[in-house]
Design an enzyme around this catalytic site. Structure first.
Site, PDB file in Angstrom:
ATOM      1  N   ASP A 112     148.230  17.492   7.605  1.00  0.00           N
ATOM      2  CA  ASP A 112     149.103  17.988   6.566  1.00  0.00           C
ATOM      3  C   ASP A 112     150.496  18.138   7.183  1.00  0.00           C
ATOM      4  O   ASP A 112     150.624  18.275   8.401  1.00  0.00           O
ATOM      5  CB  ASP A 112     148.574  19.332   6.055  1.00  0.00           C
ATOM      6  CG  ASP A 112     149.541  20.014   5.111  1.00  0.00           C
ATOM      7  OD1 ASP A 112     149.856  19.428   4.071  1.00  0.00           O
ATOM      8  OD2 ASP A 112     149.981  21.129   5.443  1.00  0.00           O
TER       9      ASP A 112
ATOM     10  N   SER B 124     150.222  14.225   2.799  1.00  0.00           N
ATOM     11  CA  SER B 124     150.974  15.376   2.324  1.00  0.00           C
ATOM     12  C   SER B 124     151.274  15.300   0.837  1.00  0.00           C
ATOM     13  O   SER B 124     151.360  14.214   0.249  1.00  0.00           O
ATOM     14  CB  SER B 124     152.299  15.460   3.099  1.00  0.00           C
ATOM     15  OG  SER B 124     153.145  16.455   2.576  1.00  0.00           O
ATOM     16  N   ASN B 125     151.472  16.481   0.252  1.00  0.00           N
ATOM     17  CA  ASN B 125     152.024  16.572  -1.096  1.00  0.00           C
ATOM     18  C   ASN B 125     153.459  16.057  -1.156  1.00  0.00           C
ATOM     19  O   ASN B 125     153.969  15.746  -2.240  1.00  0.00           O
ATOM     20  CB  ASN B 125     152.025  18.029  -1.568  1.00  0.00           C
ATOM     21  CG  ASN B 125     150.676  18.486  -2.088  1.00  0.00           C
ATOM     22  OD1 ASN B 125     149.828  17.693  -2.471  1.00  0.00           O
ATOM     23  ND2 ASN B 125     150.478  19.798  -2.108  1.00  0.00           N
TER      24      ASN B 125
END
Length: 228
Positions: A9, A121-122
């Protein structure tokens, strides 16, 4: 099945999400609000995450840059800060978030162990590219994967499926590392070897998966993965 890929992340795991407000608070002209930067930063991060979850459930996707701006607007109003210049400066700094101190050495060590490395990741692609370049760690990654490829935020299953699509891996061949416990739990439920970086000493989330390991920071990660 041996681990051959380590996926990270980004925000809160590799990049310090508090760094933008902390840096802005040290700049000239910030004296009137500088003491409140931890509260501003906490509001910003909390709303940022909440908005990703709510948009995923409501099927109203926008990219993470829009979410980041919306969350900052809420945080600034919550702190009584109506300052367009401050808003602009904080958003500029978010593209230059500092990596945590141990990150470059840990990534070098993992590459030395023969592992492939990736980010999942977002974050929108341009955000992730900017942060990785600013931190000087871009060359260490074999791929930087964004939820924009599927149009929904974590912890939707289709996000974790991006890893196998990119690398041809089985979930059991992937170590997934996140400072968000909910993310590590979802990754574990997906089948990844999930590792939670618990920097705050928080309780574990009661969710539908459980990380295989909990570490205080990334320093111990190379030794852990070397054990197989």
């Amino acid at each position: 099945m041996p681990i051959r890929l380590c996926v990270f992340d980004a925000y809160g795991t590799l990049f310090d999400v508090a760094a933008a407000a902390r840096a802005a608070a040290k700049e000239p002209g910030a004296e009137g609000w500088a003491a409140r930067w931890p509260s501003l930063s906490a509001h910003w991060r909390r709303k940022q995450l909440e908005y990703t979850w709510l948009r995923a459930v409501a099927v109203t996707h926008v990219d993470f840059w829009q979410v980041t701006q919306d969350a900052l607007d809420w945080a600034l109003e919550a702190e009584g800060l109506n300052d367009p210049a401050l808003r602009g400066r904080l958003l500029d700094l978010y593209h230059e978030l500092a990596a945590f101190p141990e990150v470059p050495g840990v990534l070098d060590a993992l590459k030395g162990q023969g592992l492939q490395l990736a980010i999942l990741s977002n974050g929108a692609p341009q955000m992730l590219d900017a942060a990785a370049r600013s931190a000087g760690i871009s060359p260490l990654f074999d791929a930087i994967l964004s939820v924009e490829d599927v149009g929904v935020f974590k912890p939707h299953r289709s996000v974790y499926e991006l890893v196998g699509r990119q690398f041809g891996t089985m979930p059991a061949e992937v170590a997934f590392v996140s400072s968000n416990c909910w993310d590590a739990c979802a990754a574990a439920a997906f089948g990844f070897h999930a590792i939670w970086i618990n920097r705050e000493g928080a309780p574990i989330d009661r969710l539908f998966g459980r990380p295989a390991h909990v570490l205080h920071d990334l320093d111990a990660l190379p030794a852990l993965l070397a054990e197989g």
